[in-house]
Design a protein around this motif. Structure first.
Motif, PDB file in Angstrom:
ATOM      1  N   ILE A 303       0.963  -1.181   0.044  1.00  0.00           N
ATOM      2  CA  ILE A 303      -0.152  -0.152  -0.030  1.00  0.00           C
ATOM      3  C   ILE A 303       0.958   1.237  -0.135  1.00  0.00           C
ATOM      4  CG2 ILE A 303      -1.587   1.436   1.563  1.00  0.00           C
ATOM      5  CD1 ILE A 303      -2.791  -1.179   2.496  1.00  0.00           C
ATOM      6  N   ALA A 304       1.804   1.159   0.822  1.00  0.00           N
ATOM      7  CA  ALA A 304       2.888   2.269   0.954  1.00  0.00           C
ATOM      8  C   ALA A 304       3.587   2.662  -0.334  1.00  0.00           C
ATOM      9  CB  ALA A 304       3.863   2.157   1.993  1.00  0.00           C
ATOM     10  N   ALA A 305       3.774   1.702  -1.014  1.00  0.00           N
ATOM     11  CA  ALA A 305       4.528   1.542  -2.234  1.00  0.00           C
ATOM     12  C   ALA A 305       3.729   2.334  -3.786  1.00  0.00           C
ATOM     13  CB  ALA A 305       5.226   0.193  -2.812  1.00  0.00           C
ATOM     14  N   SER A 306       2.357   1.743  -3.297  1.00  0.00           N
ATOM     15  CA  SER A 306       1.185   2.346  -4.548  1.00  0.00           C
ATOM     16  C   SER A 306       0.872   3.435  -4.291  1.00  0.00           C
ATOM     17  CB  SER A 306       0.578   1.136  -4.513  1.00  0.00           C
ATOM     18  OG  SER A 306      -0.456   1.218  -3.363  1.00  0.00           O
ATOM     19  N   SER A 307       1.016   4.346  -3.072  1.00  0.00           N
ATOM     20  CA  SER A 307       0.601   5.620  -3.177  1.00  0.00           C
ATOM     21  C   SER A 307       1.389   6.686  -3.981  1.00  0.00           C
ATOM     22  CB  SER A 307       0.708   5.946  -1.462  1.00  0.00           C
ATOM     23  OG  SER A 307       0.265   7.293  -1.318  1.00  0.00           O
ATOM     24  N   ARG A 308       0.452   7.442  -4.658  1.00  0.00           N
ATOM     25  CA  ARG A 308       1.176   8.550  -5.682  1.00  0.00           C
ATOM     26  C   ARG A 308       1.241   9.885  -4.852  1.00  0.00           C
ATOM     27  NH1 ARG A 308      -2.552   9.140 -10.934  1.00  0.00           N
ATOM     28  NH2 ARG A 308      -0.919  10.734 -11.282  1.00  0.00           N
ATOM     29  N   ASN A 309       0.565   9.814  -3.662  1.00  0.00           N
ATOM     30  CA  ASN A 309       1.146  11.289  -2.822  1.00  0.00           C
ATOM     31  C   ASN A 309       2.289  11.009  -1.590  1.00  0.00           C
ATOM     32  OD1 ASN A 309      -0.767  10.759  -0.140  1.00  0.00           O
ATOM     33  ND2 ASN A 309      -2.049  10.114  -1.939  1.00  0.00           N
ATOM     34  N   HIS A 310       3.016  11.982  -1.331  1.00  0.00           N
ATOM     35  CA  HIS A 310       3.970  11.612  -0.526  1.00  0.00           C
ATOM     36  C   HIS A 310       3.505  11.610   0.707  1.00  0.00           C
ATOM     37  CE1 HIS A 310       7.983  11.503   0.760  1.00  0.00           C
ATOM     38  NE2 HIS A 310       8.167  12.736   1.199  1.00  0.00           N
ATOM     39  N   PHE A 311       2.405  12.210   1.277  1.00  0.00           N
ATOM     40  CA  PHE A 311       1.932  12.158   2.334  1.00  0.00           C
ATOM     41  C   PHE A 311       1.110  10.768   2.994  1.00  0.00           C
ATOM     42  CE2 PHE A 311      -2.111  12.572   5.206  1.00  0.00           C
ATOM     43  CZ  PHE A 311      -1.599  12.982   6.281  1.00  0.00           C
ATOM     44  N   GLY A 312       0.537  10.242   1.946  1.00  0.00           N
ATOM     45  CA  GLY A 312      -0.116   8.872   2.031  1.00  0.00           C
ATOM     46  C   GLY A 312       1.215   7.768   2.294  1.00  0.00           C
ATOM     47  N   ARG A 313       2.115   8.034   1.493  1.00  0.00           N
ATOM     48  CA  ARG A 313       3.182   7.137   1.486  1.00  0.00           C
ATOM     49  C   ARG A 313       3.975   7.041   2.887  1.00  0.00           C
ATOM     50  NH1 ARG A 313       4.652   8.138  -3.141  1.00  0.00           N
ATOM     51  NH2 ARG A 313       6.133   9.927  -2.598  1.00  0.00           N
ATOM     52  N   LEU A 314       4.040   8.216   3.280  1.00  0.00           N
ATOM     53  CA  LEU A 314       4.800   8.250   4.770  1.00  0.00           C
ATOM     54  C   LEU A 314       4.102   7.835   5.716  1.00  0.00           C
ATOM     55  CD1 LEU A 314       6.565  11.834   4.451  1.00  0.00           C
ATOM     56  CD2 LEU A 314       7.704   9.329   4.289  1.00  0.00           C
ATOM     57  N   VAL A 315       2.902   8.064   5.757  1.00  0.00           N
ATOM     58  CA  VAL A 315       1.876   7.516   6.741  1.00  0.00           C
ATOM     59  C   VAL A 315       1.717   6.118   6.807  1.00  0.00           C
ATOM     60  CG1 VAL A 315      -0.810   7.430   7.360  1.00  0.00           C
ATOM     61  CG2 VAL A 315       0.154   9.743   7.012  1.00  0.00           C
ATOM     62  N   LEU A 366      -5.570   2.069   5.383  1.00  0.00           N
ATOM     63  CA  LEU A 366      -6.639   1.800   4.418  1.00  0.00           C
ATOM     64  C   LEU A 366      -7.054   2.766   3.716  1.00  0.00           C
ATOM     65  CD1 LEU A 366      -8.735  -0.718   6.351  1.00  0.00           C
ATOM     66  CD2 LEU A 366      -7.225  -1.314   4.630  1.00  0.00           C
ATOM     67  N   CYS A 367      -6.950   4.087   4.503  1.00  0.00           N
ATOM     68  CA  CYS A 367      -7.363   5.542   3.867  1.00  0.00           C
ATOM     69  C   CYS A 367      -6.306   5.694   2.670  1.00  0.00           C
ATOM     70  CB  CYS A 367      -7.338   6.531   4.732  1.00  0.00           C
ATOM     71  SG  CYS A 367      -7.726   8.037   4.126  1.00  0.00           S
ATOM     72  N   VAL A 368      -5.079   5.385   2.863  1.00  0.00           N
ATOM     73  CA  VAL A 368      -4.088   5.588   1.936  1.00  0.00           C
ATOM     74  C   VAL A 368      -4.374   4.822   0.527  1.00  0.00           C
ATOM     75  CG1 VAL A 368      -1.501   5.275   1.359  1.00  0.00           C
ATOM     76  CG2 VAL A 368      -2.241   6.338   3.802  1.00  0.00           C
ATOM     77  N   HIS A 369      -4.683   3.290   1.088  1.00  0.00           N
ATOM     78  CA  HIS A 369      -5.185   2.262  -0.162  1.00  0.00           C
ATOM     79  C   HIS A 369      -6.063   2.920  -0.966  1.00  0.00           C
ATOM     80  CE1 HIS A 369      -5.696  -1.244  -2.130  1.00  0.00           C
ATOM     81  NE2 HIS A 369      -7.029  -1.181  -1.886  1.00  0.00           N
ATOM     82  N   ILE A 370      -7.307   3.347  -0.440  1.00  0.00           N
ATOM     83  CA  ILE A 370      -8.769   3.802  -1.191  1.00  0.00           C
ATOM     84  C   ILE A 370      -8.207   5.094  -1.875  1.00  0.00           C
ATOM     85  CG2 ILE A 370     -10.506   4.898  -0.916  1.00  0.00           C
ATOM     86  CD1 ILE A 370     -11.126   3.350   1.471  1.00  0.00           C
ATOM     87  N   HIS A 371      -7.140   6.004  -1.480  1.00  0.00           N
ATOM     88  CA  HIS A 371      -6.742   7.402  -2.147  1.00  0.00           C
ATOM     89  C   HIS A 371      -5.197   7.305  -2.807  1.00  0.00           C
ATOM     90  CE1 HIS A 371      -9.806   8.406   0.905  1.00  0.00           C
ATOM     91  NE2 HIS A 371     -10.103   9.401   0.028  1.00  0.00           N
ATOM     92  N   ARG A 372      -4.872   5.908  -3.238  1.00  0.00           N
ATOM     93  CA  ARG A 372      -3.499   5.676  -3.511  1.00  0.00           C
ATOM     94  C   ARG A 372      -3.222   6.379  -4.950  1.00  0.00           C
ATOM     95  NH1 ARG A 372      -6.875   1.618  -4.156  1.00  0.00           N
ATOM     96  NH2 ARG A 372      -6.949   0.222  -6.117  1.00  0.00           N
ATOM     97  N   ASP A 373      -4.329   6.727  -5.818  1.00  0.00           N
ATOM     98  CA  ASP A 373      -4.231   7.461  -6.894  1.00  0.00           C
ATOM     99  C   ASP A 373      -4.447   8.893  -6.971  1.00  0.00           C
ATOM    100  OD1 ASP A 373      -3.631   5.045  -8.318  1.00  0.00           O
ATOM    101  OD2 ASP A 373      -5.734   4.446  -8.466  1.00  0.00           O
ATOM    102  N   LEU A 374      -4.650   9.349  -5.871  1.00  0.00           N
ATOM    103  CA  LEU A 374      -4.851  10.713  -5.746  1.00  0.00           C
ATOM    104  C   LEU A 374      -3.455  11.475  -5.534  1.00  0.00           C
ATOM    105  CD1 LEU A 374      -6.729  13.388  -5.140  1.00  0.00           C
ATOM    106  CD2 LEU A 374      -6.474  12.793  -2.674  1.00  0.00           C
ATOM    107  N   THR A 375      -3.357  12.605  -6.431  1.00  0.00           N
ATOM    108  CA  THR A 375      -1.991  13.332  -6.040  1.00  0.00           C
ATOM    109  C   THR A 375      -2.628  14.508  -5.454  1.00  0.00           C
ATOM    110  OG1 THR A 375      -2.799  13.819  -8.366  1.00  0.00           O
ATOM    111  CG2 THR A 375      -0.568  12.857  -8.072  1.00  0.00           C
ATOM    112  N   ILE A 376      -1.455  14.918  -4.496  1.00  0.00           N
ATOM    113  CA  ILE A 376      -1.533  16.089  -3.606  1.00  0.00           C
ATOM    114  C   ILE A 376      -0.397  16.837  -3.600  1.00  0.00           C
ATOM    115  CG2 ILE A 376      -1.955  16.659  -1.229  1.00  0.00           C
ATOM    116  CD1 ILE A 376      -3.102  14.129  -0.431  1.00  0.00           C
ATOM    117  N   GLY A 377      -0.610  18.184  -4.081  1.00  0.00           N
ATOM    118  CA  GLY A 377       0.695  18.955  -4.265  1.00  0.00           C
ATOM    119  C   GLY A 377       1.355  18.980  -2.975  1.00  0.00           C
ATOM    120  N   ARG A 378       2.931  19.329  -3.211  1.00  0.00           N
ATOM    121  CA  ARG A 378       3.602  19.420  -1.999  1.00  0.00           C
ATOM    122  C   ARG A 378       3.223  20.599  -1.133  1.00  0.00           C
ATOM    123  NH1 ARG A 378       8.648  22.217  -1.478  1.00  0.00           N
ATOM    124  NH2 ARG A 378       8.664  22.761  -3.667  1.00  0.00           N
ATOM    125  N   ARG A 379       2.767  21.564  -1.658  1.00  0.00           N
ATOM    126  CA  ARG A 379       2.322  22.883  -0.807  1.00  0.00           C
ATOM    127  C   ARG A 379       0.846  22.925  -0.401  1.00  0.00           C
ATOM    128  NH1 ARG A 379       6.850  24.253   1.283  1.00  0.00           N
ATOM    129  NH2 ARG A 379       8.399  24.770  -0.320  1.00  0.00           N
TER     130      ARG A 379
END
Length: 385
Positions: A303-315, A366-379
């Motif tokens: 799940i961590a590896a599949s997250s497209r947003n840095h926040f989700g990956r770190l969580v 699991l929230c990261v998994h559901i939102h894994r394809d959501l991109t969130i800008g650095r700012r």
């Protein structure tokens, strides 16, 4: 894909769609692991659901519902309120210092009337959220600047000092190790870890004489040679090893463990529950539980590896490393591989705050998994939610 880059301007995704994309196999594995815990607590109670199994089942049910709610919540909401949650738990830690009550020789709990809360457990998740939020907002160039690392270091050091004063060396160790993993995942250079390790070795003698309590020093000395005090500090680990060895390949049978049911085994419902499992179900039972843990950890890191947003990956990384530390420290402790510290076996040991904290963390995963394809800008701070 459930989410795409345009979601930021069109965030209309139904709860039903999110539930369909929930990692239900992960949830089933959690339930199976918790089921082993219920069985062992039933055995610890002498064949009764009271006083431990029934309460643990209720807590798991409540926590499971909360986990699903957390999982389907927009991940940007957790991004927005990450700092607020961290500081709220930090305030609770300060409150424990001022008005917390003592249980089993440690001042770790604060009472809210109908229930008690152990803020040090909540800090394990709060720190993951806080660090993920901070590093999400920085570039790789920012992470390379020493001054950029001062705020997250303070976020780790301040609660660690408060928790080690309770005293709770096990939780302090978990916070520090999980934070190191998140710093590494955020891109902190290896030489900085090496430098920190050297400084830690230099400061170890100072910690021995100024921070560690006498009983903590005795645990370390006993770990080195349990036979020096077989009826005192070394008693617990010696009895644990006897129970582990006596289980053999298939164990003595459910509720047939002699070390646990004749009360030779200390804290059989919490810290030493893996020992009771191994005595009753042997090596096969222990490996079955470890297999479930390995599957959960594997899915977590996928799940961590599949997250497209840095926040989700770190969580996801923070939650998984924390979960791994629970498992490793508890099992290594009861096997005599590390000194005895008060760390429960996840989803199996009796304990309300620990159980709910773990399920909170799994809800974020699991929230990261559901939102894994959501991109969130650095700012992006989540204010657009």
């Amino acid at each position: 894909m459930l989410f795409h880059d345009g979601l930021l301007s069109h965030p209309k995704v139904s709860i039903g769609q999110k539930l369909l994309h929930l990692h239900w196999l992960f949830v089933v594995l959690l339930a199976l692991t918790a089921g082993i815990g219920f069985a062992m607590l039933y055995s610890a109670g002498g064949g009764n659901f009271e006083p431990w199994a029934s309460r643990q089942m209720v807590r798991f049910g409540v926590g499971l519902l909360g986990m699903v709610i957390i999982a389907v919540t927009d991940i940007r909401l957790w991004l927005r309120y990450a700092y607020a949650f961290y500081f709220m738990v930090l305030v609770l830690l300060v409150a424990v210092e001022i008005a917390g009550f003592v249980g089993m020789g440690a001042q770790r709990w604060i009472s809210f009337g109908l229930f008690n809360v152990q803020p040090s457990e909540l800090m394990k998740v709060a720190l993951v959220l806080g660090l993920a939020r901070y590093f999400h907002g920085g570039s790789i160039e920012d992470v390379g600047r020493p001054m950029f690392l001062i705020p997250p270091l303070l976020m780790v050091v301040i609660p660690a000092i408060l928790i080690v004063r309770q005293p709770d060396l096990g939780t302090t160790l978990m916070l520090v190790l999980a934070s190191i993993a998140m710093f590494f995942a955020a891109g902190v250079r290896m030489w900085k870890f090496i430098l920190a390790g050297i400084l830690g070795l230099i400061g170890a003698p100072v910690a021995w004489f100024t921070i560690l309590r006498d009983y903590q020093k005795q645990r370390i000395l006993t770990f080195m040679d349990p036979e020096t005090d077989t009826l005192g500090a070394g008693y617990h680990i010696i009895q644990s090893k006897i129970a582990l060895g006596s289980g053999g390949m298939f164990g003595k049978g459910f509720m047939q463990g002699t070390q646990s049911h004749l009360n030779f085994l200390p804290e059989k419902q919490t810290d030493f529950i893996f020992t009771m499992l191994a005595e009753e179900f042997g090596l096969v039972g222990g490996l079955t539980l470890l297999s479930l843990y390995i599957l959960l950890l594997t899915y977590g890191f996928v799940i961590a590896a599949s997250s497209r947003n840095h926040f989700g990956r770190l969580v996801a990384i923070g939650v998984n490393v924390t979960f791994f530390l629970y498992i490793f420290i508890n099992i290594a402790m009861v096997m005599g591989l590390i000194p005895v510290v008060g760390v429960p076996l996840p989803l199996v040991s009796y304990g309300g705050t620990a159980m709910l904290t773990l399920l909170f963390g799994f809800g974020l995963l699991l929230c990261v998994h559901i939102h894994r394809d959501l991109t969130i800008g650095r700012r992006d701070s989540g204010d657009e939610f």
